[in-house]
Design an enzyme around this catalytic site. Structure first.
Site, PDB file in Angstrom:
ATOM      1  N   ASN A   7       0.845  -1.182   0.000  1.00  0.00           N
ATOM      2  CA  ASN A   7       0.000   0.000   0.000  1.00  0.00           C
ATOM      3  C   ASN A   7       0.894   1.250   0.000  1.00  0.00           C
ATOM      4  OD1 ASN A   7      -1.639   2.226   0.863  1.00  0.00           O
ATOM      5  ND2 ASN A   7      -3.173   0.766   1.579  1.00  0.00           N
ATOM      6  N   ARG A  18       5.080  18.560   0.174  1.00  0.00           N
ATOM      7  CA  ARG A  18       5.819  19.474  -0.699  1.00  0.00           C
ATOM      8  C   ARG A  18       5.129  19.496  -2.053  1.00  0.00           C
ATOM      9  NH1 ARG A  18       7.505  20.509   3.556  1.00  0.00           N
ATOM     10  NH2 ARG A  18       9.644  20.828   4.259  1.00  0.00           N
ATOM     11  N   HIS A  43      -5.474   3.666  -1.914  1.00  0.00           N
ATOM     12  CA  HIS A  43      -6.792   4.003  -1.370  1.00  0.00           C
ATOM     13  C   HIS A  43      -7.029   5.487  -1.626  1.00  0.00           C
ATOM     14  CE1 HIS A  43      -9.811   3.494   2.185  1.00  0.00           C
ATOM     15  NE2 HIS A  43     -10.210   4.442   1.358  1.00  0.00           N
ATOM     16  N   ARG A  45      -8.789   8.594  -1.273  1.00  0.00           N
ATOM     17  CA  ARG A  45      -9.862   9.143  -0.435  1.00  0.00           C
ATOM     18  C   ARG A  45     -10.390  10.450  -1.023  1.00  0.00           C
ATOM     19  NH1 ARG A  45     -10.286   6.739   4.562  1.00  0.00           N
ATOM     20  NH2 ARG A  45      -8.607   5.300   5.127  1.00  0.00           N
ATOM     21  N   HIS A  50      -3.691  11.662   0.530  1.00  0.00           N
ATOM     22  CA  HIS A  50      -2.503  10.922   0.095  1.00  0.00           C
ATOM     23  C   HIS A  50      -2.624  10.605  -1.393  1.00  0.00           C
ATOM     24  CE1 HIS A  50      -5.225   7.675   1.330  1.00  0.00           C
ATOM     25  NE2 HIS A  50      -4.988   7.895   2.614  1.00  0.00           N
ATOM     26  N   GLU A  70      -8.659   0.326  -3.275  1.00  0.00           N
ATOM     27  CA  GLU A  70      -9.614   0.155  -2.194  1.00  0.00           C
ATOM     28  C   GLU A  70     -10.254   1.489  -1.856  1.00  0.00           C
ATOM     29  OE1 GLU A  70      -7.213  -1.524   0.926  1.00  0.00           O
ATOM     30  OE2 GLU A  70      -6.636   0.450   1.684  1.00  0.00           O
ATOM     31  N   HIS A 191      -4.225  -4.520   7.655  1.00  0.00           N
ATOM     32  CA  HIS A 191      -4.313  -3.442   8.645  1.00  0.00           C
ATOM     33  C   HIS A 191      -3.443  -3.789   9.859  1.00  0.00           C
ATOM     34  CE1 HIS A 191      -6.217   0.448   9.515  1.00  0.00           C
ATOM     35  NE2 HIS A 191      -5.891   0.152  10.756  1.00  0.00           N
ATOM     36  N   ASP A 192      -2.361  -3.047   9.994  1.00  0.00           N
ATOM     37  CA  ASP A 192      -1.414  -3.155  11.101  1.00  0.00           C
ATOM     38  C   ASP A 192      -0.647  -4.475  11.140  1.00  0.00           C
ATOM     39  OD1 ASP A 192      -2.009  -0.617  11.837  1.00  0.00           O
ATOM     40  OD2 ASP A 192      -3.088  -1.118  13.674  1.00  0.00           O
ATOM     41  N   GLY A 213       0.930  -1.386   4.304  1.00  0.00           N
ATOM     42  CA  GLY A 213       1.403  -0.068   3.940  1.00  0.00           C
ATOM     43  C   GLY A 213       2.173   0.611   5.050  1.00  0.00           C
ATOM     44  N   HIS A 214       1.467   1.010   6.108  1.00  0.00           N
ATOM     45  CA  HIS A 214       2.091   1.836   7.148  1.00  0.00           C
ATOM     46  C   HIS A 214       3.350   1.200   7.721  1.00  0.00           C
ATOM     47  CE1 HIS A 214       2.098   4.836  10.422  1.00  0.00           C
ATOM     48  NE2 HIS A 214       2.566   3.847  11.138  1.00  0.00           N
TER      49      HIS A 214
END
Length: 238
Positions: A7, A18, A43, A45, A50, A70, A191-192, A213-214
Protein backbone atom coordinates in the site's frame (compact mmCIF):
# COMPACT_ATOMS: atom_id res chain seq x y z
CA UNK A 1 2.29 -18.78 -0.48
CA UNK A 2 0.64 -15.48 0.44
CA UNK A 3 1.06 -12.59 -1.98
CA UNK A 4 2.23 -9.17 -0.81
CA UNK A 5 0.44 -6.06 -2.06
CA UNK A 6 2.24 -2.92 -0.93
CA UNK A 7 0.00 0.00 0.00
CA UNK A 8 1.61 3.25 -1.19
CA UNK A 9 -0.66 5.71 0.62
CA UNK A 10 2.03 6.82 3.07
CA UNK A 11 4.48 7.51 0.23
CA UNK A 12 1.88 9.84 -1.28
CA UNK A 13 1.16 11.40 2.12
CA UNK A 14 4.82 12.40 2.50
CA UNK A 15 5.02 13.65 -1.07
CA UNK A 16 1.99 15.88 -0.53
CA UNK A 17 3.81 17.89 2.14
CA UNK A 18 5.82 19.47 -0.70
CA UNK A 19 4.93 20.48 -4.24
CA UNK A 20 7.69 18.93 -6.35
CA UNK A 21 6.70 15.29 -6.55
CA UNK A 22 9.14 13.67 -4.12
CA UNK A 23 9.03 10.96 -2.99
CA UNK A 24 7.55 9.54 -6.16
CA UNK A 25 4.67 7.08 -5.91
CA UNK A 26 5.60 5.69 -9.33
CA UNK A 27 9.24 5.15 -8.36
CA UNK A 28 8.17 3.54 -5.09
CA UNK A 29 5.89 1.17 -7.00
CA UNK A 30 8.74 0.27 -9.35
CA UNK A 31 11.02 -0.45 -6.40
CA UNK A 32 8.42 -2.68 -4.75
CA UNK A 33 7.89 -4.62 -7.97
CA UNK A 34 11.64 -4.99 -8.51
CA UNK A 35 11.93 -6.39 -4.98
CA UNK A 36 9.27 -8.98 -5.77
CA UNK A 37 5.94 -7.59 -4.50
CA UNK A 38 3.06 -9.26 -6.29
CA UNK A 39 0.74 -6.28 -6.06
CA UNK A 40 0.29 -2.57 -5.41
CA UNK A 41 -2.57 -1.14 -3.34
CA UNK A 42 -3.86 2.44 -3.19
CA UNK A 43 -6.79 4.00 -1.37
CA UNK A 44 -7.87 7.26 -3.07
CA UNK A 45 -9.86 9.14 -0.43
CA UNK A 46 -12.21 12.03 -1.21
CA UNK A 47 -9.98 14.59 0.52
CA UNK A 48 -6.93 13.43 -1.52
CA UNK A 49 -4.76 13.58 1.56
CA UNK A 50 -2.50 10.92 0.10
CA UNK A 51 -3.24 9.10 -3.18
CA UNK A 52 -4.71 11.35 -5.87
CA UNK A 53 -6.64 10.36 -9.00
CA UNK A 54 -3.60 11.28 -11.10
CA UNK A 55 -1.56 8.70 -9.15
CA UNK A 56 -4.12 6.02 -9.92
CA UNK A 57 -4.00 6.89 -13.62
CA UNK A 58 -0.21 6.87 -13.68
CA UNK A 59 0.08 3.58 -11.81
CA UNK A 60 -2.39 1.92 -14.15
CA UNK A 61 -0.05 2.70 -17.03
CA UNK A 62 3.08 1.13 -15.56
CA UNK A 63 2.08 -1.75 -13.29
CA UNK A 64 3.13 -5.26 -14.27
CA UNK A 65 1.58 -6.75 -11.11
CA UNK A 66 -1.90 -6.83 -9.62
CA UNK A 67 -3.46 -3.45 -8.95
CA UNK A 68 -5.77 -3.29 -5.93
CA UNK A 69 -7.77 -0.10 -5.49
CA UNK A 70 -9.61 0.16 -2.19
CA UNK A 71 -12.14 2.63 -0.93
CA UNK A 72 -15.70 3.54 -0.10
CA UNK A 73 -18.00 3.05 -3.12
CA UNK A 74 -18.99 6.68 -3.61
CA UNK A 75 -19.92 7.92 -7.09
CA UNK A 76 -16.47 9.48 -7.48
CA UNK A 77 -14.68 6.31 -6.37
CA UNK A 78 -16.73 4.12 -8.69
CA UNK A 79 -15.94 6.43 -11.60
CA UNK A 80 -12.24 5.79 -10.93
CA UNK A 81 -12.81 2.04 -10.81
CA UNK A 82 -14.81 2.03 -14.05
CA UNK A 83 -12.04 3.97 -15.78
CA UNK A 84 -9.05 2.01 -14.48
CA UNK A 85 -10.56 -1.48 -14.21
CA UNK A 86 -8.00 -2.73 -11.65
CA UNK A 87 -7.36 -6.39 -11.01
CA UNK A 88 -9.13 -6.08 -7.67
CA UNK A 89 -11.39 -3.54 -6.01
CA UNK A 90 -11.62 -3.75 -2.24
CA UNK A 91 -14.73 -2.01 -0.95
CA UNK A 92 -14.22 -0.44 2.47
CA UNK A 93 -16.93 1.07 4.75
CA UNK A 94 -15.10 4.33 5.40
CA UNK A 95 -16.93 7.56 5.94
CA UNK A 96 -15.43 10.33 3.75
CA UNK A 97 -13.72 11.89 6.78
CA UNK A 98 -12.45 8.64 8.32
CA UNK A 99 -8.96 8.82 9.83
CA UNK A 100 -8.25 5.27 8.71
CA UNK A 101 -10.17 2.08 7.99
CA UNK A 102 -11.28 0.83 11.40
CA UNK A 103 -14.09 -1.70 10.91
CA UNK A 104 -15.59 -4.09 8.42
CA UNK A 105 -18.91 -3.89 6.61
CA UNK A 106 -22.20 -4.52 8.37
CA UNK A 107 -23.87 -6.32 5.50
CA UNK A 108 -27.15 -6.67 7.32
CA UNK A 109 -27.38 -2.90 6.83
CA UNK A 110 -25.34 -2.32 3.67
CA UNK A 111 -25.61 -5.58 1.75
CA UNK A 112 -28.67 -4.67 -0.33
CA UNK A 113 -27.16 -1.55 -1.91
CA UNK A 114 -23.70 -3.11 -2.26
CA UNK A 115 -24.99 -6.12 -4.20
CA UNK A 116 -25.60 -4.36 -7.55
CA UNK A 117 -22.32 -2.47 -7.22
CA UNK A 118 -20.46 -5.74 -6.74
CA UNK A 119 -22.19 -7.23 -9.76
CA UNK A 120 -21.35 -4.22 -11.94
CA UNK A 121 -17.67 -4.43 -11.00
CA UNK A 122 -17.58 -8.17 -11.64
CA UNK A 123 -19.20 -7.60 -15.04
CA UNK A 124 -16.27 -5.26 -15.81
CA UNK A 125 -13.88 -8.14 -15.09
CA UNK A 126 -12.80 -6.81 -11.69
CA UNK A 127 -12.33 -9.12 -8.72
CA UNK A 128 -14.28 -7.73 -5.76
CA UNK A 129 -13.20 -8.02 -2.14
CA UNK A 130 -15.09 -6.71 0.90
CA UNK A 131 -13.31 -5.39 4.00
CA UNK A 132 -14.71 -7.52 6.83
CA UNK A 133 -14.42 -8.22 10.53
CA UNK A 134 -13.85 -11.80 11.67
CA UNK A 135 -17.60 -12.28 12.06
CA UNK A 136 -19.00 -15.54 10.68
CA UNK A 137 -22.50 -14.24 10.00
CA UNK A 138 -21.17 -11.24 8.11
CA UNK A 139 -18.83 -13.43 6.08
CA UNK A 140 -21.77 -15.58 5.02
CA UNK A 141 -23.57 -12.45 3.82
CA UNK A 142 -20.48 -11.44 1.79
CA UNK A 143 -20.83 -14.63 -0.19
CA UNK A 144 -24.58 -14.16 -0.62
CA UNK A 145 -24.23 -10.70 -2.18
CA UNK A 146 -21.64 -11.88 -4.70
CA UNK A 147 -18.21 -10.91 -3.37
CA UNK A 148 -15.25 -12.90 -4.70
CA UNK A 149 -13.07 -12.38 -1.64
CA UNK A 150 -13.01 -10.79 1.76
CA UNK A 151 -10.18 -8.82 3.31
CA UNK A 152 -10.05 -9.55 7.02
CA UNK A 153 -9.55 -6.36 9.05
CA UNK A 154 -6.60 -7.35 11.23
CA UNK A 155 -6.16 -4.42 13.63
CA UNK A 156 -7.76 -6.37 16.54
CA UNK A 157 -5.29 -9.20 15.89
CA UNK A 158 -2.36 -6.76 15.75
CA UNK A 159 -3.42 -5.10 19.00
CA UNK A 160 -3.79 -8.45 20.77
CA UNK A 161 -0.38 -9.54 19.47
CA UNK A 162 1.21 -6.34 20.73
CA UNK A 163 -0.41 -6.80 24.15
CA UNK A 164 0.69 -10.40 24.49
CA UNK A 165 -2.79 -11.98 24.57
CA UNK A 166 -3.19 -13.02 20.97
CA UNK A 167 -4.33 -16.64 21.04
CA UNK A 168 -8.08 -16.24 21.45
CA UNK A 169 -8.21 -13.44 18.88
CA UNK A 170 -6.01 -15.40 16.49
CA UNK A 171 -8.41 -18.32 16.74
CA UNK A 172 -11.31 -16.05 15.74
CA UNK A 173 -9.45 -15.12 12.57
CA UNK A 174 -8.50 -18.74 11.91
CA UNK A 175 -12.14 -19.77 12.19
CA UNK A 176 -13.29 -16.84 10.04
CA UNK A 177 -10.81 -17.69 7.29
CA UNK A 178 -11.87 -21.33 7.35
CA UNK A 179 -15.53 -20.33 7.10
CA UNK A 180 -14.87 -18.04 4.16
CA UNK A 181 -12.96 -20.71 2.28
CA UNK A 182 -15.62 -23.33 2.99
CA UNK A 183 -18.27 -21.20 1.27
CA UNK A 184 -16.06 -20.31 -1.68
CA UNK A 185 -14.61 -16.93 -0.74
CA UNK A 186 -10.97 -16.07 -1.19
CA UNK A 187 -9.32 -14.55 1.88
CA UNK A 188 -7.08 -11.49 1.98
CA UNK A 189 -5.98 -9.62 5.09
CA UNK A 190 -4.72 -6.23 6.08
CA UNK A 191 -4.31 -3.44 8.65
CA UNK A 192 -1.41 -3.15 11.10
CA UNK A 193 0.29 -6.33 9.96
CA UNK A 194 4.05 -6.01 10.36
CA UNK A 195 7.34 -7.92 10.49
CA UNK A 196 6.59 -9.14 14.02
CA UNK A 197 3.01 -10.37 13.73
CA UNK A 198 2.80 -11.38 10.08
CA UNK A 199 4.25 -14.89 10.29
CA UNK A 200 1.79 -16.06 12.92
CA UNK A 201 -1.18 -14.61 11.09
CA UNK A 202 -0.19 -16.22 7.82
CA UNK A 203 0.10 -19.60 9.50
CA UNK A 204 -3.66 -19.60 8.85
CA UNK A 205 -3.97 -21.77 5.74
CA UNK A 206 -5.12 -20.20 2.51
CA UNK A 207 -4.47 -16.49 3.07
CA UNK A 208 -4.14 -15.34 -0.53
CA UNK A 209 -2.88 -11.79 -0.09
CA UNK A 210 -1.88 -9.30 2.56
CA UNK A 211 -2.02 -5.57 1.95
CA UNK A 212 0.62 -3.76 4.00
CA UNK A 213 1.40 -0.07 3.94
CA UNK A 214 2.09 1.84 7.15
CA UNK A 215 4.40 -0.69 8.80
CA UNK A 216 6.31 -1.48 5.61
CA UNK A 217 6.90 2.17 4.78
CA UNK A 218 7.96 2.81 8.38
CA UNK A 219 10.44 -0.06 8.11
CA UNK A 220 11.68 1.41 4.84
CA UNK A 221 12.81 4.53 6.70
CA UNK A 222 15.27 2.32 8.60
CA UNK A 223 16.32 -0.25 6.01
CA UNK A 224 15.21 1.05 2.62
CA UNK A 225 12.11 0.21 0.60
CA UNK A 226 13.66 -2.57 -1.49
CA UNK A 227 14.99 -4.35 1.60
CA UNK A 228 11.75 -3.88 3.51
CA UNK A 229 9.76 -5.55 0.73
CA UNK A 230 12.27 -8.39 0.65
CA UNK A 231 11.96 -8.94 4.41
CA UNK A 232 8.17 -9.15 4.23
CA UNK A 233 8.39 -11.56 1.32
CA UNK A 234 10.84 -13.72 3.24
CA UNK A 235 8.19 -14.21 5.93
CA UNK A 236 5.44 -14.88 3.41
CA UNK A 237 7.40 -17.53 1.54
CA UNK A 238 8.34 -19.62 4.59
Amino acid sequence: MTNLSVNLNKVALLRNTRNFGRPSVIEAAATCIKAGAQGITVHPRPDQRHIKPADVDALSQILSVEFNIEGYPSLEFLDIIRKIKPTQCTLVPDAPDAFTSDHGWDLAVDGAWLKPIIQELKDLGIRVSLFMDADLSQIQRAKEIGSDRIELYTEPYATAFRNGNVESVFQQYHTAAEKAQEIGLGVNAGHDLNLHNLEKFCSIPGILEVSIGHALIADALDIGLFTAVKEYLQILTK
